[in-house]
Design an enzyme around this catalytic site. Sequence first.
Site, PDB file in Angstrom:
ATOM      1  CD  GLU A 166     -10.443   6.765   0.090  1.00 16.35           C
ATOM      2  OE1 GLU A 166      -9.223   6.739  -0.232  1.00 16.35           O
ATOM      3  OE2 GLU A 166     -11.106   7.567   0.897  1.00 16.35           O
ATOM      4  CB  VAL A 167      -9.090   1.564  -5.260  1.00 19.09           C
ATOM      5  CG1 VAL A 167      -8.799   0.981  -6.589  1.00 19.09           C
ATOM      6  CG2 VAL A 167      -8.350   2.812  -4.779  1.00 19.09           C
ATOM      7  CG  HIS A 201      -6.881  -2.961   2.928  1.00 21.88           C
ATOM      8  ND1 HIS A 201      -6.211  -1.790   2.745  1.00 21.88           N
ATOM      9  CD2 HIS A 201      -8.204  -2.811   2.480  1.00 21.88           C
ATOM     10  CE1 HIS A 201      -6.944  -1.114   2.204  1.00 21.88           C
ATOM     11  NE2 HIS A 201      -8.110  -1.506   2.020  1.00 21.88           N
ATOM     12  CG  ASP A 207      -2.004   0.899   1.101  1.00 24.54           C
ATOM     13  OD1 ASP A 207      -3.298   0.495   0.795  1.00 24.54           O
ATOM     14  OD2 ASP A 207      -1.727   2.343   1.286  1.00 24.54           O
ATOM     15  CB  ILE A 208       0.723   4.341  -2.298  1.00 22.22           C
ATOM     16  CG1 ILE A 208       1.834   5.366  -2.716  1.00 22.22           C
ATOM     17  CG2 ILE A 208      -0.462   5.064  -1.931  1.00 22.22           C
ATOM     18  CD1 ILE A 208       1.460   5.858  -3.898  1.00 22.22           C
ATOM     19  CG  HIS A 239      -8.410  -2.874  -2.503  1.00 19.99           C
ATOM     20  ND1 HIS A 239      -9.640  -2.096  -3.375  1.00 19.99           N
ATOM     21  CD2 HIS A 239      -8.636  -2.231  -1.383  1.00 19.99           C
ATOM     22  CE1 HIS A 239     -10.009  -1.098  -2.846  1.00 19.99           C
ATOM     23  NE2 HIS A 239      -9.195  -1.128  -1.744  1.00 19.99           N
ATOM     24  CG  ASN A 249     -12.453  -0.847   3.709  1.00 18.47           C
ATOM     25  OD1 ASN A 249     -13.050  -1.190   4.790  1.00 18.47           O
ATOM     26  ND2 ASN A 249     -11.329  -0.383   3.451  1.00 18.47           N
TER      27      ASN A 249
HETATM   28  P1  5GP Z   1      -9.847   1.267   0.189  1.00 20.11           P
HETATM   29  O1  5GP Z   1     -10.222   2.451   1.083  1.00 20.11           O
HETATM   30  O2  5GP Z   1     -10.439   1.348  -1.280  1.00 20.11           O
HETATM   31  O3  5GP Z   1     -10.272  -0.026   0.761  1.00 20.11           O
HETATM   32  O4  5GP Z   1      -8.312   1.331   0.111  1.00 20.11           O
HETATM   33  C1  5GP Z   1      -7.612   1.931  -0.913  1.00 20.11           C
HETATM   34  C2  5GP Z   1      -6.095   1.773  -0.561  1.00 20.11           C
HETATM   35  O5  5GP Z   1      -5.484   1.886  -1.692  1.00 20.11           O
HETATM   36  C3  5GP Z   1      -5.692   2.689   0.431  1.00 20.11           C
HETATM   37  O6  5GP Z   1      -5.007   1.995   1.385  1.00 20.11           O
HETATM   38  C4  5GP Z   1      -4.456   3.524  -0.437  1.00 20.11           C
HETATM   39  O7  5GP Z   1      -3.381   3.950   0.535  1.00 20.11           O
HETATM   40  C5  5GP Z   1      -4.098   2.315  -1.392  1.00 20.11           C
HETATM   41  N1  5GP Z   1      -3.678   3.188  -2.663  1.00 20.11           N
HETATM   42  C6  5GP Z   1      -4.289   4.253  -3.494  1.00 20.11           C
HETATM   43  N2  5GP Z   1      -3.873   4.638  -4.600  1.00 20.11           N
HETATM   44  C7  5GP Z   1      -2.596   3.851  -4.536  1.00 20.11           C
HETATM   45  C8  5GP Z   1      -1.697   3.466  -5.537  1.00 20.11           C
HETATM   46  O8  5GP Z   1      -1.524   4.363  -6.644  1.00 20.11           O
HETATM   47  N3  5GP Z   1      -0.831   2.638  -5.255  1.00 20.11           N
HETATM   48  C9  5GP Z   1      -0.619   1.867  -4.122  1.00 20.11           C
HETATM   49  N4  5GP Z   1       0.431   0.967  -3.935  1.00 20.11           N
HETATM   50  N5  5GP Z   1      -1.875   2.169  -3.176  1.00 20.11           N
HETATM   51  C10 5GP Z   1      -2.731   2.854  -3.386  1.00 20.11           C
END
Ligand code: 5GP
Length: 124
Positions: A105-106, A112, A39-40, A110, A97
Amino acid sequence: MPIDPTLPYDANNIFAKILRGEIPSNKVYEDEWAYAFEDINPQAEVHTLVIPKGEYVSWDDFSTKASDAEIGGFVRAVGTVARAKGLVEPGYRLLANIGVHGGQEVPHLHVHIFGGQPLGRMIA
Ligand code: 5GP
């Protein structure tokens, strides 16, 4: 912003671009079914993301439409990554999520993987 989980799959989401190699990622593992990367913006000592190679918006989408082979391959990949990271002892946490209340958010499924430290309460 959390995603609308009813929208169709967006092939231009950031994780689709990572899968296609269009933007860089710190790869941890890859097989026929899954791709794992760091994760970034890590929220724990270990914070790794595992995504299916197929186009699925969320766990809901995946569990509805994916084949048994895709589901089996993905679930096994998550376990493989956690074992490779040495997380089985003393333990770790998985999180997916989904949608607005989930804070997703994405819009590409995914999972985690959090670990490497005590993780505290399940929901802050
Ligand atoms: P969500 O809130 O959708 O469950 O988590 C999205 C995750 O993707 C977040 O923890 C965020 O830090 C990670 N993330 C978002 N954009 C990028 C990216 O461009 N590269 C990587 N490695 N992680 C990302």
